[in-house]
Design an enzyme around this catalytic site. Structure first.
Site, mmCIF file in Angstrom:
data_model
loop_
_atom_site.group_PDB
_atom_site.id
_atom_site.type_symbol
_atom_site.label_atom_id
_atom_site.label_comp_id
_atom_site.label_asym_id
_atom_site.label_seq_id
_atom_site.Cartn_x
_atom_site.Cartn_y
_atom_site.Cartn_z
ATOM 1 N N HIS A 237 -16.732 28.969 19.160
ATOM 2 C CA HIS A 237 -17.077 28.732 20.554
ATOM 3 C C HIS A 237 -18.174 29.679 21.021
ATOM 4 C CE1 HIS A 237 -15.915 27.101 24.530
ATOM 5 N NE2 HIS A 237 -16.414 28.241 24.964
ATOM 6 N N HIS A 319 -15.684 21.259 28.098
ATOM 7 C CA HIS A 319 -14.391 21.923 28.307
ATOM 8 C C HIS A 319 -13.303 20.960 27.866
ATOM 9 C CE1 HIS A 319 -12.433 25.314 30.795
ATOM 10 N NE2 HIS A 319 -13.072 25.818 29.785
ATOM 11 N N ASP A 341 -22.401 30.126 34.693
ATOM 12 C CA ASP A 341 -23.504 30.308 33.749
ATOM 13 C C ASP A 341 -24.841 30.240 34.472
ATOM 14 O OD1 ASP A 341 -22.556 30.826 31.194
ATOM 15 O OD2 ASP A 341 -22.024 28.729 30.845
ATOM 16 N N SER A 778 -19.190 21.552 20.377
ATOM 17 C CA SER A 778 -17.731 21.550 20.277
ATOM 18 C C SER A 778 -17.420 20.763 19.020
ATOM 19 C CB SER A 778 -17.158 20.887 21.538
ATOM 20 O OG SER A 778 -15.827 20.499 21.347
#
Lengths: 988, 293
Positions: A237, A319, A341, A778
């Protein structure tokens, strides 16, 4: 110190909108036995410790009547309402779970009872809950099942089947310091692997051995927090091991020829790729070397120039894991983290737009087809939308663009992409650096046990037991805490004497560990962990360090400016605490109450990760195009396409987002006279007295990935570009972002597919001159069911485009404007039904995936953009899912107009001249333009040298009439038929 | 500051707008921009500063409560902010209204005004102190809704918008359903000419059904004022439509210039300029009263 219980009921039980909405959900999910649901809000109130100011019943009655119950619509009951003619289900948050309502209520009670303002001690503690009274024939077991499916999420909430009121609130246990070592120096490889799994470190054996070697050299064993720090920093991650890996790649080509303009032409060969992302995605940006890309791949978000004074930045995050386990909290903290961010980009940015893209399984999936441990996809979708809604709306950031794709393979791994866009002064575009001697200031929310191991947990395959094992990885957000923090940070940035901080970053995955570890990479850092404000007592030093509690940021502040910053934060009720120093010693040192609990060489933390060579293979799948009987009823097919959830209207989602807050949304997500047309992109004007804008859009083609991940990626890029061009974006000032969601890449085939997609990103970015500026991946989206079945998601690459609009007054929308206008189709149609929604709707994938012609495509985008910027186009729409038929119909129903269309005019390859192909193929780089008779000649003249055709004319009668050379006449249908089919499937 | 100085002030300087903000206020910048375009000067001040120093109110003529989610709308929309006004600023605000100054609450600001008892406010039909007669609660369909709506203005007393106008503005709220305690309250609102805006259908009739009535409001009410017409609250967002390019379908009517929201801000600034003497006299009276007290 009794606990008072207050129930808040609707005054008129028949007027209970949330009960009615829940009843609707119960019906939709096919649960029987419930006739009515009544809802109530619950507050549990306890006086604070000191018995002299314990609350009186009278005071609680006042709190209930004046504060908790609405004077018109609600009534308060102290204790428990007498008769419950139904099954009682109560949902209360587990102790320690973030409860924003409770915190606000405690503050309001202090105001109500006349406590002095700014007093550290509040007169009451509050916990909140919800009550449902289920009336009907359901038994205990059915009520429990219903509660589990719809009313509560047991990862954060507990369910009671009777009115709940504890004798007193659980008090946190005080933490007694104990330094814990995790001996590894003498472990075998097997033992290291077991330790990694047992400790939820998710490091492989080579990585564990690298850590073992380091500590053997140091002549000591690591502490628990040192091991955790390395696991966080080295997690997939945080460090993107796969994309940066050395890869041995073999491509087994297909038998047929490929597109001649492909730079990465496949051959029957093997190659070694030293660093996948560096040699493809970063490389394109670096080779393009455009002067308007200001900061790329170095910061939390990519930054491009808006004008001479301003820059804009964008980040898109996934997410997925948290959203699979707790869709509401997962999605909310997804958008919350992405917004942070952006806030933490360059010298600090102000977020002004958000995007959201979701992938779910079919919301109509029967209950018994949902695997154990999985939340029903309809429920997941609703809670994800609610999470994005509540966080984005509360932050005051308009959510303006997005997409939703449905495929059964997302059932165990729903995908949640959240994007955020910010604006900052151009001279602050570069990432700041902490200077030796700077103080480490922790700003924002408090640290709790929430979100522990989020970074490592997201780096492995999910199983049906993950919900139990990793519920502590779930974070719950509090948007208002983040909004307050944003208010402080922007003021600190904009001080007349210059910013109060030298560097800023958010605490995302890995918490303090990764934020301070990254910011202190060059300087080193010493941190006093006991200074971090805690939500409750009992956290160990290791938990403080790795907690992923939300709404926290780290600032590097010159010691002389610390008092000003702390004062500013205090004025806005924001906590800011000095927790250490970037000390210039090059080590990462952690203290707790004077004890050293970690002391690592910063260089090892960041560079000690071993780089193994991975194997990737791409074997092109053996597929064939289906042979289908000729179509009889084109209108029925078109109607069925509009009813597919991926194509259907997303208004139920879009309208739950405030897409106009900040007063800058020039082109909105829903357009046309009735504001129901699906806009290709959104346009915002972030500087109110300027006419420069920013267009936002996405491209994503998961179905194409089943045939060819290379073309999937190119098509996604082309689609994102088409979308921004359609509203007035400048393709020469367009940057893109990549988000790869993939099955686990330890499987060489999946990694091979990833290599192909990355190669396409390079080829496409170079051809279109669209630099990648930020990305996130991801790469372990697989689900293993309780029966051992492995479900891999489709290869999913989301391309987000951010494009400068030189003059927002020239923007256009996709809704048809006026009868008598001409429809022009631009671009070439080929025999490319592979991966199309038309074939998909009939159960086929096929082989003939659309191929982007990189030689001609950039010129087509530029030509269309030039026409729009000259004001010659009344409306434009891109051709994508569902092809020409869907695109033209959408334009018509959005504008409440009709058209006559002649397929003979559609420019196509020789083999493409069947009506099915012309109507439903999803060939790339195609647009429909609506042009007034006045501008027609100028447009035709400008399009010379490109493939285009005169498709037809807009009519006042709102019918779609299609003729073709083959059939003569194909349909004459009211466009309203298609609009209704399109509006209803997701009209929840 | 004496009355004469204040009078001079009024004539020579801009109309001054105060926007209090707090945790979760999020439409304050565009609201400030809307007032600035109308020629006013705007100060945006954290509610903590205002509670520390209520005297700050003396420097302004228009109080504007912006949209957003003050304190997360925890408990209920606007409730906690309203609770702060009630317990920390009740008297200064009563004085503000008595002084003839203006208040607008938009979306969350409207919810705050209603929950603080400033709207519908005191009514001659009710015993004094009976202030919590209306509310804004969850939309009938129990969801947040962003949508452009058609509105018609009705009130002859409201200083913010003249009656008989049709405007289009966006709503964006989850708790915008206006309800009253009893039919009698609704009658009183009508009688006092306090109903300023209603959601209407394309024919211009008050809308009963979704989506024309987007939240299920009683009598299609979208905005109300107090009996003086100076305190005004509405769920739609006029500050989001202060120029053509922010409209919902401007790409269809490029030659037309529309900005239905601007007029409200212009009207308020105009009203303050026109009533400057009234304000000064009233301020003077207040100052005298304060000095005497």
């Amino acid at each position: 110190m009794a606990v008072f219980r207050v129930e808040i009921h609707p005054r008129n039980p028949a007027d209970d909108p949330s009960g009615a909405a829940l009843m609707n959900e119960i019906h939709q999910l096919g649960i029987s036995g419930v006739e009515q649901v009544r809802t109530a809000r619950l507050f549990l109130i306890q006086g604070t410790i000191d018995s002299t100011d314990a609350l009186s019943t009278l005071q609680v009655q006042r709190i209930a009547d004046e504060l908790l119950a609405d004077p018109v619509t609600e009534k308060a009951v102290l204790g428990t309402a007498d008769s419950h003619d139904g099954k009682v289900v109560e949902v209360h948050l587990k102790p320690g779970v973030m409860d924003p309502v409770a915190a606000s209520t405690e503050m309001a009670i202090a105001d109500l009872l006349g406590s002095p303002r700014n007093s550290a001690r509040l007169p009451a503690q509050v916990r909140t809950g919800r009550q449902y009274i289920l009336r009907g024939s359901l038994d205990e077991k059915a009520a429990a099942e219903l509660a589990d499916r719809l009313l509560a999420n047991d990862s954060i909430e507990e369910i009671h089947f009777a009115p709940f009121c504890p004798a007193q609130f659980p008090a946190g246990r005080e933490y007694e310091f104990k330094r814990i070592e995790a001996p590894i120096c003498n472990l075998s490889a097997d033992e290291l692997a077991r330790l990694s799994r047992r400790g939820h470190l998710f490091l492989d054996t080579a990585e564990m051995q690298a850590i073992q070697d380091y500590f053997r050299r140091q002549g000591r064993e690591p502490t628990d927090v040192e091991l955790e720090t390395l696991a966080q920093t080295w997690s997939e991650h945080c460090v993107h091991k796969t994309l940066k890996a050395r890869i041995r790649f073999t491509h087994h080509p297909a038998q047929t020829g490929n597109c001649g303009h492909e730079h990465h032409a496949p051959g029957d060969h093997a190659e070694t790729i030293d660093n996948l992302v560096k040699s493809t995605i970063f490389r394109a940006t670096s080779e393009l070397n455009l002067d308007w890309t200001l900061s790329v791949f170095k910061d939390n978000a990519g930054v491009i120039a808006l004008d001479d004074r301003h820059a804009v930045c964008m980040k898109v995050e996934t997410h997925n894991r948290p959203s699979a386990i707790e869709p509401y909290g997962g999605a909310a903290t997804g958008i919350g983290g992405c917004i942070r961010d952006v806030i933490g980009t360059g010298g600090g940015a102000k977020p002004f737009a958000a995007t959201d893209i979701f992938c779910f399984a079919d919301p109509q999936t029967p209950l018994d087809k949902v695997p154990a441990g999985v939340i029903h996809p309809r429920r997941t979708a609703q809670r994800v939308v609610a999470g994005v809604r509540d966080y984005g709306n509360r932050m005051g950031i308009p959510t303006v663009n997005g997409a939703v794709y449905f495929d059964q393979r997302y059932i165990g791994n729903p995908l949640v992409f959240c994007g955020a866009v910010g604006i900052l002064p151009r001279h602050l575009a570069a990432k700041g650096a902490a200077k030796p001697g700077d103080r480490i200031i922790l700003v924002g929310g408090r640290t709790g046990r929430d979100g522990i191991h989020g970074a490592t947990f997201s780096s492995d395959v999910i199983t049906d037991k993950h919900g139990d094992e990793f519920s502590h990885a779930v974070q719950i957000g509090n948007a208002i805490t983040e909004k307050k923090m944003l208010d402080v940070i922007l003021q600190a940035r904009d001080m007349p004497e210059g910013p109060l901080f030298n560097a800023i970053t958010d605490c995302g995955a890995g918490g303090l560990s990764s934020a301070i570890g990254e910011m202190g990479e060059k300087t080193g850092a010493v941190v006093e962990l006991d200074r971090a404000p805690l939500k409750y007592q009992g956290l160990t030093y290791a938990e403080i360090w790795i907690s992923e509690a939300q709404e926290r940021m780290i600032l590097a502040v010159d010691p002389a400016k610390v008092p000003a910053l702390l004062n500013l934060a205090a004025m806005e009720d924001v906590e800011a605490v000095d927790i250490g120093e970037f000390d210039g010693l090059g080590r990462l040192t952690l203290h707790y109450q004077g004890h050293t609990v970690a002391d690592l060489d910063m260089a090892f933390v960041h560079d000690g990760l071993p780089r193994p060579t991975r194997t990737a293979v791409w074997q092109e799948p053996v597929l064939a195009d289906p042979v289908l009987p000729p179509l009889q009823d084109y209108a029925a097919v078109l109607e069925s396409l509009f009813a597919m959830p991926s194509l259907a209207a997303k208004h139920w989602i879009i309208r739950q987002y405030d897409h106009e807050v900040q007063g800058a949304t020039v082109i909105k997500p829903l357009v046309g006279p009735q504001q129901d047309g699906p806009s290709d992109a959104a346009v915002l004007r972030p500087v109110p007295d300027s006419s420069r804008g920013v267009a936002l859009a996405v491209g994503c083609q998961p179905l194409f990935g089943d045939i060819d991940p290379y073309q999937m990626a190119l098509n996604g890029l082309d689609e994102a570009l088409r979308n921004v061009v359609c509203v007035g974006g400048d393709p020469a000032l367009t940057a893109v972002l990549d988000n790869f969601c993939w099955p686990k890449c330890s499987d060489p085939m999946h990694l091979g597919a990833l290599v192909r997609a990355c190669q396409a990103c390079y080829d496409g970015a170079m051809a279109f001159r669209t630099p990648f500026i930020s990305g996130k991946d991801s790469l372990s989206n697989e689900f293993i069911t309780d029966t051992g079945r492995r479900i891999c998601i489709p290869y999913t690459l989301l391309i987000s485009a951010i494009s400068i609009v030189p003059d927002i007054r020239r923007c256009i929308t996709m809704d048809a404007k006026a009868a008598g206008n001409h429809l022009i189709i631009v671009g070439n149609t080929a025999r490319e039904l592979g991966g199309s929604f038309y074939w998909h709707s009939r159960g086929h994938t096929g082989r003939s995936v659309p191929k982007v012609d990189l030689a001609s495509a950039p010129g087509v985008h530029a030509a269309v953009a030039a026409l729009i910027s000259r004001g010659l186009v009344a409306s434009a729409h891109d051709l994508s899912e569902g092809g020409l038929a869907v695109a033209v119909t959408e334009m018509l129903f959005a504008g409440r107009l009709g058209a006559t269309v002649d397929l003979a005019a559609v420019p196509c390859t020789e083999d493409a001249d069947s009506d099915e192909v012309l109507l439903f193929a999803e060939s790339a780089t195609r647009y429909i333009l609506e042009v007034t008779p006045e501008h027609f000649d100028a447009v035709v003249k400008s399009l010379r040298g490109h493939r285009f055709g005169l498709l037809g004319q807009i009519t006042a009668k709102p019918h779609l009439v299609i003729r073709s050379a083959h059939a003569g006449f194909l349909m004459d249908e009211p466009v309203e038929r298609f609009r209704l089919a399109w509006m209803s499937p997701l009209n929840w | 500051m004496g009355a004469a100085e204040k009078g001079l002030d009024m004539a020579s300087s801009k109309v001054s707008v105060l926007i209090p903000r707090t945790a979760g206020t999020n439409c304050d910048r565009e609201l400030a921009w809307a007032f600035e375009q109308a020629g006013a000067a705007v100060s945006t001040v954290h509610i903590n500063r205002l509670m520390d120093n209520p005297g700050e109110l003396d420097h302004h003529q228009i109080l504007a409560l912006a949209g957003g989610f003050s304190y997360g709308d925890d408990i209920a929309s606007g409730k906690i902010f309203a609770n702060q006004l009630i317990h920390h600023l009740k008297r200064p605000l009563e004085q503000w209204v008595a002084d003839g100054k203006l208040i607008i609450g938009i979306c969350n600001g409207f919810q705050i005004l209603v929950k603080a008892g400033l709207l519908p406010g005191p009514m001659p039909q009710l015993p004094s102190g009976d202030l919590f007669t209306g509310t804004l609660t969850h939309n009938s369909h129990a969801r947040f809704e962003d949508r452009w709506v058609r509105l018609q203005s009705y009130s002859g007393v409201c200083k913010w918008i003249a009656p008989g106008k049709t405007v289009r503005l966006p709503i964006a709220h989850g708790e915008g359903r206006f309800m009253v305690r009893s039919a009698g309250i609704l009658d009183a609102l009508k009688h006092n000419d306090q109903i300023v805006l209603r959601y209407v259908d394309t024919a211009g009739n008050p809308a009963a059904q979704f989506p024309e009535n987007p939240n299920g409001s009683t009598d299609a009410i979208a905005g109300i004022c107090d009996v003086t017409g100076r305190v005004f609250g509405l769920m739609p967002h006029p500050e989001r439509f202060t120029e053509t390019y922010l409209g919902p379908d401007w790409t269809r009517n490029r030659s037309e210039s529309t900005a239905d929201g601007s007029e409200l801000f212009a009207n308020a600034v105009h009203f303050v300029r026109q009533s400057g003497t009234v304000l000064v006299a009233s301020n003077d009276a207040a100052a005298t009263a304060a000095a005497a007290g």
